[in-house]
Design a protein around this motif. Structure first.
Motif, mmCIF file in Angstrom:
data_model
loop_
_atom_site.group_PDB
_atom_site.id
_atom_site.type_symbol
_atom_site.label_atom_id
_atom_site.label_comp_id
_atom_site.label_asym_id
_atom_site.label_seq_id
_atom_site.Cartn_x
_atom_site.Cartn_y
_atom_site.Cartn_z
ATOM 1 N N ILE A 1 0.880 -1.146 -0.228
ATOM 2 C CA ILE A 1 -0.049 0.077 0.035
ATOM 3 C C ILE A 1 0.812 1.199 -0.110
ATOM 4 N N LEU A 2 1.924 1.270 0.807
ATOM 5 C CA LEU A 2 2.703 2.461 1.076
ATOM 6 C C LEU A 2 3.532 2.681 -0.409
ATOM 7 N N THR A 3 3.820 1.623 -0.989
ATOM 8 C CA THR A 3 4.693 1.738 -2.106
ATOM 9 C C THR A 3 4.109 2.101 -3.214
ATOM 10 N N ARG A 4 2.736 1.779 -3.281
ATOM 11 C CA ARG A 4 1.703 2.474 -4.239
ATOM 12 C C ARG A 4 1.569 3.929 -3.852
ATOM 13 N N ALA A 5 1.397 4.380 -2.652
ATOM 14 C CA ALA A 5 1.046 5.830 -2.340
ATOM 15 C C ALA A 5 2.495 6.648 -2.968
ATOM 16 N N ALA A 6 3.703 6.044 -2.804
ATOM 17 C CA ALA A 6 4.879 6.667 -3.031
ATOM 18 C C ALA A 6 5.077 6.726 -4.647
ATOM 19 N N GLU A 7 4.592 5.754 -5.530
ATOM 20 C CA GLU A 7 4.400 5.615 -6.764
ATOM 21 C C GLU A 7 3.741 6.880 -7.351
ATOM 22 N N TYR A 8 2.596 6.693 -6.759
ATOM 23 C CA TYR A 8 1.452 7.723 -7.127
ATOM 24 C C TYR A 8 1.879 9.057 -7.069
ATOM 25 N N ALA A 9 2.657 9.250 -5.816
ATOM 26 C CA ALA A 9 3.031 10.798 -5.538
ATOM 27 C C ALA A 9 4.107 11.095 -6.606
ATOM 28 N N TYR A 10 4.547 10.029 -7.010
ATOM 29 C CA TYR A 10 6.017 10.404 -7.933
ATOM 30 C C TYR A 10 5.361 10.706 -9.154
ATOM 31 N N SER A 11 4.238 10.304 -9.653
ATOM 32 C CA SER A 11 3.573 10.435 -10.854
ATOM 33 C C SER A 11 3.615 11.838 -10.990
ATOM 34 N N ARG A 12 3.233 12.720 -9.895
ATOM 35 C CA ARG A 12 3.152 14.189 -9.848
ATOM 36 C C ARG A 12 4.321 14.835 -10.562
ATOM 37 N N GLU A 13 5.533 14.375 -10.286
ATOM 38 C CA GLU A 13 6.601 14.869 -10.890
ATOM 39 C C GLU A 13 6.910 14.252 -12.406
#
Length: 262
Positions: free
Chosen positions: A193-205
């Motif tokens: 779950i937390l890995t997905r959250a980090a990947e989703y956040a990175y998508s903003r960059e």
């Protein structure tokens, strides 16, 4: 249907005119009711003090400062070297801003339409994180990367988008707040779950929509929102109901199904 209705109306009017009765039969057309503005979101569980941006977050680097220039250079690097596959993922993430961003991580049983207690809880998290992120955006008023470098065209580009909405990222705050609550409800799946959250956040960059420091601020704010929810006496019954519901769906607990791969 609308075209046929209009044709019939015009034909009827013509007939009345031919009969000389249109003048007496015509009625004034009522003015259209003004469009009502959507009510502003307000905090439902948390208090303004719990998510006070001036207390919780450091100010972003000033435009033109060495740190801001380095921050921008990293966004430019990510934006210009992204692969087509990662760009497609970022565009999907941009277009989906709700708790179902974790569906592919958790598998088909994570269907909020069939998990009403979990859906009710996460809707409150979504609301309060959104209000919290917008409070911070208005407090810091940081320019987006594309406001500094016009060659960057963000995934969510709009011609008249407000430029001073960069810090923190709303999308990333959603990911970290909802992800934090889900990780507590499903501890055996917390890393996924937390890995997905980090990947989703990175998508903003990857999209060119935010700086790395924006998503890091979202990590802080989203985690605080999650922690405050998990500690709230008002939320405790909802947490228990969601946990029981997720166990019944075999999404957590000793009989949980294996975590789906992304």
């Amino acid at each position: 249907m609308r075209t046929r209705s209009r044709t019939a109306m015009f034909a009827a009017t013509a007939a009345l005119l031919l009969c000389g009765a249109a003048a007496s039969a015509a009625q004034p057309v009522a003015a259209a009711a003004p469009t009502m503005a959507k009510p502003a979101k307000t905090l439902k569980i948390l208090t303004p003090e719990q998510v006070d941006p001036g207390r919780l977050l450091p100010p972003p680097p000033e435009d033109g400062s060495p740190i801001q220039k380095a921050d921008l250079a990293e966004v430019q690097r990510i934006y210009r070297t992204r692969t087509p596959e990662r760009y497609e993922t970022a565009k999907w993430d941009d277009a989906h801003e709700d708790s179902m961003i974790f569906a592919r991580t958790l598998g088909p049983k994570f269907d909020l339409a069939k998990l009403p207690a979990t859906a009710k809880l996460l809707a409150l998290v979504e609301n309060d994180q959104s209000v919290s992120a917008n409070m911070a955006k208005r407090y810091f008023l940081r320019n987006r990367p594309w406001a500094i470098d016009p060659s960057i065209v963000a995934c969510d580009y709009k011609p008249n988008a407000a430029p001073k909405t960069s810090y923190p990222s709303g999308h990333a705050t959603l990911a970290y707040s909802v992800g934090g609550v889900l990780a507590d409800l499903m501890p055996e799946k917390s890393q996924a779950i937390l890995t997905r959250a980090a990947e989703y956040a990175y998508s903003r960059e990857v999209c060119g929509a935010h700086y790395g420091s924006d998503t890091e601020a979202s990590h802080v704010l989203g985690t605080i929102v999650a922690r405050e929810f998990l500690a709230s006496p008002k939320v405790a019954p909802m947490l228990q109901a969601a946990r029981e519901e997720l166990q019944a769906a075999r999404l957590t607990g000793p009989n949980a199904v294996a975590t789906a791969s992304r």
